[in-house]
Design a protein around this motif. Structure first.
Motif, PDB file in Angstrom:
ATOM      1  N   PHE A 118      14.452   5.734  -1.392  1.00 19.61           N
ATOM      2  CA  PHE A 118      13.687   6.739  -0.648  1.00 19.61           C
ATOM      3  C   PHE A 118      12.991   6.116   0.560  1.00 19.61           C
ATOM      4  O   PHE A 118      12.028   6.672   1.098  1.00 19.61           O
ATOM      5  N   ASN A 119      13.510   4.933   0.967  1.00 23.03           N
ATOM      6  CA  ASN A 119      12.972   4.214   2.123  1.00 23.03           C
ATOM      7  C   ASN A 119      11.502   3.843   1.954  1.00 23.03           C
ATOM      8  O   ASN A 119      10.718   3.840   2.912  1.00 23.03           O
ATOM      9  N   VAL A 168      10.820   1.198 -10.177  1.00 27.89           N
ATOM     10  CA  VAL A 168      10.183   0.702  -8.956  1.00 27.89           C
ATOM     11  C   VAL A 168      11.245   0.275  -7.950  1.00 27.89           C
ATOM     12  O   VAL A 168      11.165   0.592  -6.758  1.00 27.89           O
ATOM     13  N   THR A 169      12.267  -0.438  -8.421  1.00 28.99           N
ATOM     14  CA  THR A 169      13.357  -0.872  -7.538  1.00 28.99           C
ATOM     15  C   THR A 169      14.050   0.335  -6.916  1.00 28.99           C
ATOM     16  O   THR A 169      14.430   0.312  -5.728  1.00 28.99           O
ATOM     17  N   ASN A 170      14.194   1.399  -7.668  1.00 32.29           N
ATOM     18  CA  ASN A 170      14.861   2.611  -7.172  1.00 32.29           C
ATOM     19  C   ASN A 170      14.112   3.289  -6.031  1.00 32.29           C
ATOM     20  O   ASN A 170      14.671   4.128  -5.319  1.00 32.29           O
ATOM     21  N   ASN A 214       0.829  -1.208   0.000  1.00 35.80           N
ATOM     22  CA  ASN A 214       0.000   0.000   0.000  1.00 35.80           C
ATOM     23  C   ASN A 214       0.860   1.252   0.000  1.00 35.80           C
ATOM     24  O   ASN A 214       0.529   2.250  -0.648  1.00 35.80           O
ATOM     25  N   GLU A 215       1.975   1.200   0.722  1.00 34.17           N
ATOM     26  CA  GLU A 215       2.865   2.354   0.817  1.00 34.17           C
ATOM     27  C   GLU A 215       3.401   2.774  -0.546  1.00 34.17           C
ATOM     28  O   GLU A 215       3.613   3.958  -0.815  1.00 34.17           O
TER      29      GLU A 215
END
Length: 312
Positions: A91-92, A85-87, A12-13
């Motif tokens: 950004f935690n 998406v992996t990157n 969800n995050e």
């Protein structure tokens, strides 16, 4: 035409940033399949959610899906999506399983699959809305049936703001009246007005697609001789005197033409407004009062407000 369905199993995050990545990659929209949706209490009365299939949802996490045209650049696009998406972990942001799957979708299947979610819906004491592809038998002798062919642009007329509008029309329309529908969209309010007793409805919308949709739905319900659908910017240049004006659009738009509505209404005429969120209720009420209207009724459904005003 063939499309590629890109499905990302995530959290969800990560839904919002991944949705943004998909949009930037050429997807015109995204589908979010969250198993929590099946646990929410919903009013199926509005016909917005029907028969959710647990098999379409992950046991945990969320599916974010997008549809991208299949072309020679597809593999590169998918690889760029995966990398972006992996990157997000930099950004935690928890991206969960981050599994990406690809499915080929035929356009004709995709274009009609949404129809399964729309069923006949009774939205007021007398009016039931049915999609054209559904069969339906009236349950009472005074039931009024509106057939709708919504396409994918304006919905089936079961949104709370439309329900509020039709319920107001059902209570206030007088026989042989003249109605103006501002921002007609699919034309459902125009059709309802005629079925409820209006002689003529002047349906205006700035969107040419809406004008055509109104004409199509008027013809489906055999009221095309009484619904006059025209492209127009709100009430600019309109000189029709009406007994009732209905407008189911945003509050910020309604306040732009309340003075014109006041002038076009006959004495004692009604202005039915909807599409108003709770936070904009006072804005619309004060605007209506400032041009001379009397507020006779305010109704609420979910987070939406309808205000009925009368010209003294």
């Amino acid at each position: 035409m063939k499309w590629s369905e890109v499905c990302i199993h995530t959290t969800n995050e990560a839904v919002e940033p991944i949705s943004n990545i998909l949009h930037e990659s050429g997807a015109s929209g995204v589908v979010i399949e969250d198993p929590q949706d099946m646990l929410k209490e919903r009013e199926s009365f509005f016909g917005e959610v029907y028969e959710l299939n647990p098999d379409d949802y992950p046991d945990e996490g969320v599916y974010v899906k997008a549809y991208i045209p299949m072309n020679s650049f597809l593999n590169e696009t998918v690889q760029e999506i995966k990398q972006s998406v992996t990157n997000l972990t930099a950004f935690n942001i928890d991206i969960g399983q981050n599994e990406v799957t690809i499915n080929e979708i035929e356009e004709e299947d995709w274009a009609t699959a949404w129809k399964q979610y729309y069923k006949p819906v009774k939205i007021s004491d007398r009016i039931t809305i049915i999609p054209t592809w559904e069969s339906y038998t009236p349950v009472s002798s005074d039931e009024l049936i509106i057939e709708m062919d919504p396409g994918m642009a304006f919905g089936t007329g079961t949104h709370p703001t439309t329900v509020l509008s039709i319920q107001a029309l059902e209570r206030f329309i007088q026989p042989h009246s003249t109605v103006i529908d501002v921002g007609a969209g699919s034309g459902v309010l125009s059709v309802a007005s005629v079925l409820l007793g209006a002689d003529y409805v002047y349906a205006y919308d700035l969107d040419d697609v809406a004008v055509k949709s109104t004409s199509i739905n008027a013809e489906l319900n055999q009221v095309e001789q009484q619904v006059l659908s025209r492209q127009n910017d709100l009430l600019d240049g309109v000189d029709v005197q009406a007994d009732l004006i209905v407008s189911n659009i945003l509050a910020e738009v309604i306040v732009k033409f309340t003075d014109q509505a006041f002038k076009l209404l006959n004495q004692g005429g009604l202005f039915v407004t909807a599409g108003i969120i709770e936070g904009k209720k006072e804005l619309v009420k004060q605007n209506l009062i400032s041009v001379g209207f009397e507020i006779i009724e305010t109704n609420k459904m979910e987070d939406w407000i309808s205000i009925i005003a009368r010209k003294p």
